[in-house]
Design an enzyme around this catalytic site. Sequence first.
Site, PDB file in Angstrom:
ATOM      1  N   ASN A 234      -2.875  20.227   2.842  1.00  0.00           N
ATOM      2  CA  ASN A 234      -4.351  19.890   3.235  1.00  0.00           C
ATOM      3  C   ASN A 234      -3.005  18.689   4.547  1.00  0.00           C
ATOM      4  O   ASN A 234      -4.511  19.230   5.330  1.00  0.00           O
ATOM      5  CB  ASN A 234      -3.621  18.455   2.292  1.00  0.00           C
ATOM      6  CG  ASN A 234      -4.652  17.368   2.639  1.00  0.00           C
ATOM      7  OD1 ASN A 234      -4.820  16.294   4.263  1.00  0.00           O
ATOM      8  ND2 ASN A 234      -5.327  16.628   1.942  1.00  0.00           N
TER       9      ASN A 234
ATOM     10  N   SER B 154      -7.433   5.517   4.789  1.00  0.00           N
ATOM     11  CA  SER B 154      -7.351   4.902   3.035  1.00  0.00           C
ATOM     12  C   SER B 154      -8.171   2.741   3.546  1.00  0.00           C
ATOM     13  O   SER B 154      -8.159   2.800   2.659  1.00  0.00           O
ATOM     14  CB  SER B 154      -5.585   4.996   2.596  1.00  0.00           C
ATOM     15  OG  SER B 154      -5.594   6.149   2.158  1.00  0.00           O
TER      16      SER B 154
ATOM     17  N   LYS C 276       4.830   1.858  -2.880  1.00  0.00           N
ATOM     18  CA  LYS C 276       5.111   3.445  -3.464  1.00  0.00           C
ATOM     19  C   LYS C 276       6.035   3.322  -4.740  1.00  0.00           C
ATOM     20  O   LYS C 276       6.453   2.331  -5.085  1.00  0.00           O
ATOM     21  CB  LYS C 276       7.044   3.937  -2.596  1.00  0.00           C
ATOM     22  CG  LYS C 276       6.509   5.551  -2.947  1.00  0.00           C
ATOM     23  CD  LYS C 276       5.399   5.221  -1.594  1.00  0.00           C
ATOM     24  CE  LYS C 276       5.028   7.607  -1.877  1.00  0.00           C
ATOM     25  NZ  LYS C 276       4.185   7.750  -0.330  1.00  0.00           N
TER      26      LYS C 276
ATOM     27  N   THR D 277      -5.423  12.784   7.140  1.00  0.00           N
ATOM     28  CA  THR D 277      -3.994  13.179   8.171  1.00  0.00           C
ATOM     29  C   THR D 277      -3.793  14.429   8.650  1.00  0.00           C
ATOM     30  O   THR D 277      -3.201  13.784  10.042  1.00  0.00           O
ATOM     31  CB  THR D 277      -2.809  12.670   7.071  1.00  0.00           C
ATOM     32  OG1 THR D 277      -3.063  12.243   6.129  1.00  0.00           O
ATOM     33  CG2 THR D 277      -1.203  13.006   7.557  1.00  0.00           C
TER      34      THR D 277
ATOM     35  N   LYS E 197       4.977   2.276   8.949  1.00  0.00           N
ATOM     36  CA  LYS E 197       3.660   2.568   8.976  1.00  0.00           C
ATOM     37  C   LYS E 197       2.103   2.091   9.836  1.00  0.00           C
ATOM     38  O   LYS E 197       2.085   1.703  10.452  1.00  0.00           O
ATOM     39  CB  LYS E 197       3.765   3.851   8.589  1.00  0.00           C
ATOM     40  CG  LYS E 197       2.568   5.071   8.707  1.00  0.00           C
ATOM     41  CD  LYS E 197       2.331   5.884   7.167  1.00  0.00           C
ATOM     42  CE  LYS E 197       3.826   7.357   7.084  1.00  0.00           C
ATOM     43  NZ  LYS E 197       3.364   7.897   6.106  1.00  0.00           N
TER      44      LYS E 197
ATOM     45  N   LYS F 252       0.975  -0.975  -0.010  1.00  0.00           N
ATOM     46  CA  LYS F 252       0.184   0.320  -0.156  1.00  0.00           C
ATOM     47  C   LYS F 252       0.874   1.508   0.190  1.00  0.00           C
ATOM     48  O   LYS F 252       1.387   1.336   0.555  1.00  0.00           O
ATOM     49  CB  LYS F 252      -1.160  -0.363   1.250  1.00  0.00           C
ATOM     50  CG  LYS F 252      -1.763   1.132   1.393  1.00  0.00           C
ATOM     51  CD  LYS F 252      -3.064   1.295   1.107  1.00  0.00           C
ATOM     52  CE  LYS F 252      -3.981   2.229   0.587  1.00  0.00           C
ATOM     53  NZ  LYS F 252      -3.262   3.224  -0.454  1.00  0.00           N
TER      54      LYS F 252
HETATM   55  P1  NAD Z   1       0.759  19.874   0.782  1.00  0.00           P
HETATM   56  O1  NAD Z   1       1.421  19.861  -0.926  1.00  0.00           O
HETATM   57  O2  NAD Z   1      -0.479  20.159   0.665  1.00  0.00           O
HETATM   58  O3  NAD Z   1       0.913  20.816   1.716  1.00  0.00           O
HETATM   59  C1  NAD Z   1       2.338  21.219   1.495  1.00  0.00           C
HETATM   60  C2  NAD Z   1       3.146  22.772   2.583  1.00  0.00           C
HETATM   61  O4  NAD Z   1       4.370  22.587   2.471  1.00  0.00           O
HETATM   62  C3  NAD Z   1       2.681  24.155   1.574  1.00  0.00           C
HETATM   63  O5  NAD Z   1       1.512  25.046   2.406  1.00  0.00           O
HETATM   64  C4  NAD Z   1       3.504  24.461   0.959  1.00  0.00           C
HETATM   65  O6  NAD Z   1       3.733  25.488   0.757  1.00  0.00           O
HETATM   66  C5  NAD Z   1       4.532  24.603   1.939  1.00  0.00           C
HETATM   67  N1  NAD Z   1       5.714  24.125   1.732  1.00  0.00           N
HETATM   68  C6  NAD Z   1       6.666  23.414   0.464  1.00  0.00           C
HETATM   69  N2  NAD Z   1       7.792  23.788   0.465  1.00  0.00           N
HETATM   70  C7  NAD Z   1       7.884  24.543   1.678  1.00  0.00           C
HETATM   71  C8  NAD Z   1       9.414  24.868   2.185  1.00  0.00           C
HETATM   72  N3  NAD Z   1      10.678  24.734   1.545  1.00  0.00           N
HETATM   73  N4  NAD Z   1       8.876  25.891   2.965  1.00  0.00           N
HETATM   74  C9  NAD Z   1       8.012  25.854   3.994  1.00  0.00           C
HETATM   75  N5  NAD Z   1       7.059  25.320   3.565  1.00  0.00           N
HETATM   76  C10 NAD Z   1       6.766  25.065   2.581  1.00  0.00           C
HETATM   77  O7  NAD Z   1       1.356  18.499   1.467  1.00  0.00           O
HETATM   78  P2  NAD Z   1       0.675  18.276   2.178  1.00  0.00           P
HETATM   79  O8  NAD Z   1      -0.595  16.769   1.569  1.00  0.00           O
HETATM   80  O9  NAD Z   1       0.130  18.765   2.787  1.00  0.00           O
HETATM   81  O10 NAD Z   1       1.314  16.952   2.837  1.00  0.00           O
HETATM   82  C11 NAD Z   1       2.717  17.466   3.924  1.00  0.00           C
HETATM   83  C12 NAD Z   1       3.619  16.198   4.064  1.00  0.00           C
HETATM   84  O11 NAD Z   1       2.639  15.890   4.543  1.00  0.00           O
HETATM   85  C13 NAD Z   1       4.321  16.108   3.036  1.00  0.00           C
HETATM   86  O12 NAD Z   1       5.826  15.437   3.792  1.00  0.00           O
HETATM   87  C14 NAD Z   1       3.249  14.737   2.819  1.00  0.00           C
HETATM   88  O13 NAD Z   1       4.395  13.852   2.740  1.00  0.00           O
HETATM   89  C15 NAD Z   1       2.470  14.363   4.036  1.00  0.00           C
HETATM   90  N6  NAD Z   1       1.829  13.410   4.675  1.00  0.00           N
HETATM   91  C16 NAD Z   1       1.113  13.821   4.256  1.00  0.00           C
HETATM   92  C17 NAD Z   1      -0.143  12.838   3.908  1.00  0.00           C
HETATM   93  C18 NAD Z   1      -0.970  13.198   3.206  1.00  0.00           C
HETATM   94  O14 NAD Z   1      -3.168  12.755   3.088  1.00  0.00           O
HETATM   95  N7  NAD Z   1      -1.630  14.441   2.868  1.00  0.00           N
HETATM   96  C19 NAD Z   1       0.241  11.828   4.637  1.00  0.00           C
HETATM   97  C20 NAD Z   1       1.013  11.388   4.898  1.00  0.00           C
HETATM   98  C21 NAD Z   1       1.876  12.331   4.785  1.00  0.00           C
END
Ligand code: NAD
Length: 430
Positions: free
Chosen positions: A228, A356, A113, A197, A101, A77
């Site tokens: 997100n 999920s 992945k 998340t 995880k 997954k």
């Molecule tokens: P997203 O793209 O919706 O949001 C990312 C945020 O980070 C944005 O606000 C962006 O402006 C900011 N950002 C990007 N580069 C930056 C920088 N250099 N400095 C400061 N801020 C910066 O992504 P997301 O889905 O919210 O994911 C965020 C993290 O959480 C990632 O590491 C992702 O792998 C992890 N994650 C997400 C999920 C999910 O369900 N969306 C699940 C597990 C882990």
Amino acid sequence: MLSEVSKTKKEDNILNSTLSMMKQAIEFAELSPDVYEHLKTPMRFVEVAIPVEMDDGSTKVFTGYRSQHNNVYGPFKGGLRYHWDVTADSLKALSMWMTLKCSLVGVPFGGGKGAIVCDPLKMSDRERERLTRSYVRSLGTILGPEIDIPAPDLFTDAQVMAWMADEYSANVREPSFGVVTGKPLAVGGCVGRNEATGRGAFFVTREAARAYRIPLEKSRIVIQGFGNVGSNAAKMFHDEGCPIIGVGDISGAIFDKDGIDVGKLTAHVKETGNVKDFPGAEPISNEDLLALDCDILIPAALENQITGSNADAVKAKVIVEAANGPTTPEADKILKDKKILVVPDILSNSGGVTVSYFEWVQNNYGFSWDLNTVNTHLEDKMVSAFNSVYSYFCEKCVDSDMRTGAYMYSIKRLAEAMQYRGWLHNGMYT
Ligand code: NAD
């Protein structure tokens, strides 16, 4: 120019540091070295050629990958990303984190992945659809609701998942929507998946605050990232009455000692695209954001943000890693010396894969849960995962850190499954 898979130093580090963390955890938990043998490399890593008809009639062959790390605990997954900067080693490490995880939170999946090397921002919707369908055909029988179940990741979304579900269903000649998660509600998606998340990170933070006897409603929170995960977590903290004194994103960061109004900030971000210039808040740098005097710091943006060079400036009592890999191994050592609790990513951001799993369960038995049921089950899973890992960490890792404790806990569960399945010929312990 689209890049081929290349090894960069940074991404090598993600794989190497994951491998050394796993090795150390296996030694500390006194598990058999054979467990490491099983976990040190993906069970399958495939590279596929993906021919796509472009809008101008030409044919372009893209390169795609799928890393299927380990399925002792259930079907593989993990996300599928469309990105120009993809490396084999980073995909392997990301698939390992998924294995850890799922085991940690007790979701019966293994880790996977995938990625396609492309620039999705330069492709039309029709080209992305043909790319997605061609990838599903190229992977063939190694995908399936009981084999490997992708989900959205960088530059892929619910629409991409719907195309994958449709193509897979056509290939197997029956509707089979459980092959992917993160789908639109109309084709078997799950209510609450989008917020899961951030919501899960909130539950974990609440439990960490309880364990450390920090009154949550008075805790000053700082969040890096307002996408997100960050924005949904921020809403939960705001609803709880916590002052959110700092928020940052790619445009910069803002500070308000009296607390930022998350509803107004969300509207501002919707209108302008980022947190910069939010009225009434003081603009600060991202470096200053991480060093703010606060109780709880939540990195929710990207990897390698708290490093050997800025960890000493962190003043938070607790860091909850909502992002994947935001803290480097060098920073971990400094934070441990400063007695700052780091709640590791494989625990803090597991709310997404948990919901999920709920989506897959609903697809399998053809019934939809309401939002309250999803959120209640999510809360149960996250609270139970935090408390199990925290008790194990207190019991076993007095001199260690919670990341090591979480790895030990997760790998022990994997080792138990390996032993029962007959994968360990000399038992699970040394
Ligand atoms: P997203 O793209 O919706 O949001 C990312 C945020 O980070 C944005 O606000 C962006 O402006 C900011 N950002 C990007 N580069 C930056 C920088 N250099 N400095 C400061 N801020 C910066 O992504 P997301 O889905 O919210 O994911 C965020 C993290 O959480 C990632 O590491 C992702 O792998 C992890 N994650 C997400 C999920 C999910 O369900 N969306 C699940 C597990 C882990």
